[in-house]
Design an enzyme around this catalytic site. Structure first.
Site, PDB file in Angstrom:
ATOM      1  N   LYS A   1      -6.579 -28.065 -25.733  1.00  0.00           N
ATOM      2  CA  LYS A   1      -7.698 -28.857 -26.277  1.00  0.00           C
ATOM      3  C   LYS A   1      -7.419 -30.326 -26.136  1.00  0.00           C
ATOM      4  O   LYS A   1      -6.930 -30.979 -27.051  1.00  0.00           O
ATOM      5  CB  LYS A   1      -7.911 -28.498 -27.746  1.00  0.00           C
ATOM      6  CG  LYS A   1      -8.731 -27.266 -27.900  1.00  0.00           C
ATOM      7  CD  LYS A   1      -9.352 -27.145 -29.255  1.00  0.00           C
ATOM      8  CE  LYS A   1      -9.993 -25.777 -29.347  1.00  0.00           C
ATOM      9  NZ  LYS A   1     -10.336 -25.373 -30.663  1.00  0.00           N
TER      10      LYS A   1
ATOM     11  N   ASP B   1      -3.067 -23.048 -31.766  1.00  0.00           N
ATOM     12  CA  ASP B   1      -3.738 -24.337 -31.647  1.00  0.00           C
ATOM     13  C   ASP B   1      -2.776 -25.356 -31.070  1.00  0.00           C
ATOM     14  O   ASP B   1      -1.574 -25.253 -31.266  1.00  0.00           O
ATOM     15  CB  ASP B   1      -4.094 -24.847 -33.061  1.00  0.00           C
ATOM     16  CG  ASP B   1      -5.457 -24.381 -33.487  1.00  0.00           C
ATOM     17  OD1 ASP B   1      -6.118 -23.704 -32.694  1.00  0.00           O
ATOM     18  OD2 ASP B   1      -5.845 -24.702 -34.629  1.00  0.00           O
TER      19      ASP B   1
END
Ligand code: SAH
Length: 586
Positions: free
Chosen positions: A375, A353
């Site tokens: 992201k 992540d």
């Protein structure tokens, strides 16, 4: 430690633009310092005029060191007060712009005289080892020898320059060895983006970009994009305005700078700020995963709903690749589980992540392929898809894939969706829990999430619902500790809604940012002040909001009464020994 930064006076640290100024050095006592001063003056683009050399031999030394610089001048005579108003630039009536006094120790009367004259004329002055006769002092400064432009200056407010030097050295030692390349690369990318994207935008607004300087000024004034509380502004991925499209790369770059491991910043390229690379497109074809995202407004369901894709694989996966979804904890290595550590050490490829912190990434063995999710605002769905495809591709090659997630994989981590995605394709993931930031943050902020007579329940919820909408607002329960994740970038809307739903505006609240990381910050306030406070202190993502009476239950001395003139307190830093621990684990 709670501190009130207004209760004592601190020098205002600034970086001055001194180009073309005339800075006067009176005396050459303490030659080493004197040379450093001259070097700093010349480096800043100012003229260095040295007068009253202390010894004859100083003249020779200075001329041989600086004589070849056109902006260096040595006036080989005794100084006089009138020099302050005759050696300067004509544009400022010949008043010199700054004065450094380096006279021998026994000339303190003269030093005082110069100081008083400088005060009258409002000339900034520094008298060597005389803070009482100085209007500014020079911090212990590191200047990047590779000319990236990086400078680090340390001041202890007169509490010892040896200490300041030591602190400076410690800071330098903790920087990655490629810090010059990092600064240079980030600067170049930023300039290119400003030139390319932002000029276009300004042109659309103002019709011309003839005057770049003006365009840039307008740009910075226009959007405040670099203000930290705007970094995480919500951008709708499939409903971007044209302006959002244009700003996309700026936002991505801000996020990369904020989240990526420092040492990797040297290699980020313009391509990383665009869409998926050709290599990923290629993989996508190999995987046979249909890219629905470009065709329609995708929702999280699209990923779940891909049963039609790659039919038949569920029964017979093409190879024996393995995948685990691993919770990496909130940040500190001390909060990583042993199971997670084992997975990190034995992976063939790690898909991490964006939020997984540097300290945890540092545990990845050298040579293990690592990919960090891209992201960024307006790209969450595509980045998620990109990650899933990479995982699937590696599984088909028979590799061991570790999907490393921040906190716990099933707490707002889309872990469930990923589980379904891989299971449906015949690769059932092993899932390892992690310590969620929601529960670690309360602890590091000295908030007992439950405490007899104070709180008997905890609610973990989000401040951002599907597609950016507000989530359903929970009811207010006096005895509940509520933790809002993904909420700070829209604190104003959230708090407004909470108050509209009868939440107590006076209930204590804590903003916990980068919980368990070295730069952890805990800000305590009342619910009603949260939006203003967020705006004032800026953001240090990731962060969350804790609301409830438990916030004030343990804080010693007791949380003082906040009011309009005293809205919050800040506590900086996390007391851990991650460095030592990481060394043990490496
Ligand atoms: N699965 C994660 C949460 C992912 S959602 C977990 O269990 O912790 C991302 C949100 O988590 C961020 O917007 C922020 O609100 C919160 N968060 C993650 N790490 C954090 C940290 N170290 N400190 C404070 N908040 C954090």
């Amino acid at each position: 430690m709670i501190h009130d930064e207004m209760s004592y006076s601190l020098p205002f640290m600034v970086a001055c633009n001194c180009k073309d100024e005339v800075q006067l050095v009176i005396g050459t006592n303490s030659m080493g310092t004197c040379k450093n001063r001259i070097r700093s003056i010349l480096r800043s683009g100012a003229h260095a005029v040295v007068i009253s050399p202390t010894q004859e031999s100083d003249v020779k030394q200075l001329v041989s060191t600086f004589g070849h610089y056109s902006r260096f001048r040595l006036v080989d005579r005794q100084w006089q007060l009138s020099d302050l108003t005759s050696l300067g630039r004509p544009i400022v009536a010949k008043v010199v712009d700054r004065v450094f006094v380096q006279l021998p120790l026994d000339e303190c009367l003269m030093e005082k005289e110069i100081y008083e004259q400088c005060i009258k004329l409002r000339i900034p002055i520094n008298v060597f080892q005389r803070p009482e006769w100085s209007t500014f002092h020079v911090g212990s400064t590191y200047v990047d020898p590779q000319s990236s432009g990086l400078q680090i200056s340390v001041s202890t407010n007169g509490q010892g320059c040896i200490l300041a030097n030591r602190i400076k050295r410690e800071i330098m030692a903790s920087l990655p060895s490629n810090i010059s390349q990092i600064v240079t690369n980030m600067g170049q990318l930023r300039d290119r983006i400003i030139n390319e994207d932002q000029q276009k935008l300004i042109k659309d607004h103002y019709g011309s970009t003839k005057d770049l300087a003006l365009a840039q000024n307008v740009w910075y004034g226009l959007n405040g994009e670099y203000e930290s509380h705007n970094l995480n502004n919500l951008v709708k991925e499939f409903d971007m305005t044209e302006r959002d499209q244009r700003l996309k790369r700026t936002r991505w770059l801000s996020q990369i700078i904020e989240y990526y491991p420092m040492s990797k910043l040297a290699d980020v390229s313009l391509e990383d700020l665009g869409g998926p690379s050709e290599e990923q497109q290629e993989q996508k074809q190999q995987c046979g995963v249909e890219d629905k995202l470009n065709k329609s407004e995708s929702t999280e369901n699209d990923i779940n709903g891909q049963e039609s894709v790659v039919m038949g694989e569920k029964k017979s996966p093409p190879s024996c690749g393995k995948i685990s979804l691993v919770g990496g904890g909130p940040g500190s290595v001390s909060m990583l589980t042993l199971g997670a550590l084992q997975e990190i050490k034995t992976a063939d490829i790690i898909l991490a992540d964006k939020l997984v912190p540097q300290s945890v990434l540092d545990l990845i063995p050298e040579g293990t392929e690592t990919f960090i999710a891209r992201k960024f605002p307006g790209n969450a769905e595509r980045a998620q898809q990109e990650l899933l495809e990479k995982g699937l591709h590696s599984l088909r090659e028979g590799r061991k894939v570790v999907r490393l997630k921040q906190g716990d994989p099933y707490i707002f981590g889309r872990g469930g969706e990923e589980y379904v995605f891989f299971s449906e394709r015949g690769y059932e993931p092993t899932v390892l829990p992690g310590l969620s930031s929601a529960l670690a943050s309360t602890v590091v902020a000295r908030v007992p999430a439950t405490q007899r007579d104070v709180a008997d329940q905890i609610l973990v919820c989000t401040g951002t619902g599907r597609k950016g909408a507000l989530p359903q607002i929970p009811e207010y329960v006096t005895s509940r500790t509520t933790v809002f994740l993904m909420a700070l970038h829209r604190a104003d809307i959230l708090v407004r809604e909470l108050l509209a739903h009868s939440w107590d505006s006076e209930v204590p609240a804590a903003i916990v940012e980068r919980a368990s990381c070295d730069d952890q910050r805990i800000t305590r306030t009342l619910l009603k002040y949260v939006p203003e406070v967020v705006e004032e202190i800026g953001s240090r993502p990731p962060g969350l909001l804790i609301v409830g009476h438990s916030v004030a239950a343990l804080v010693q001395p007791p949380l003082r009464a906040f009011d309009d003139s005293n809205k919050y307190t800040i506590e900086e830093g996390f007391q851990g020994n991650d460095m030592g621990l990481a060394a043990l684990l490496r």
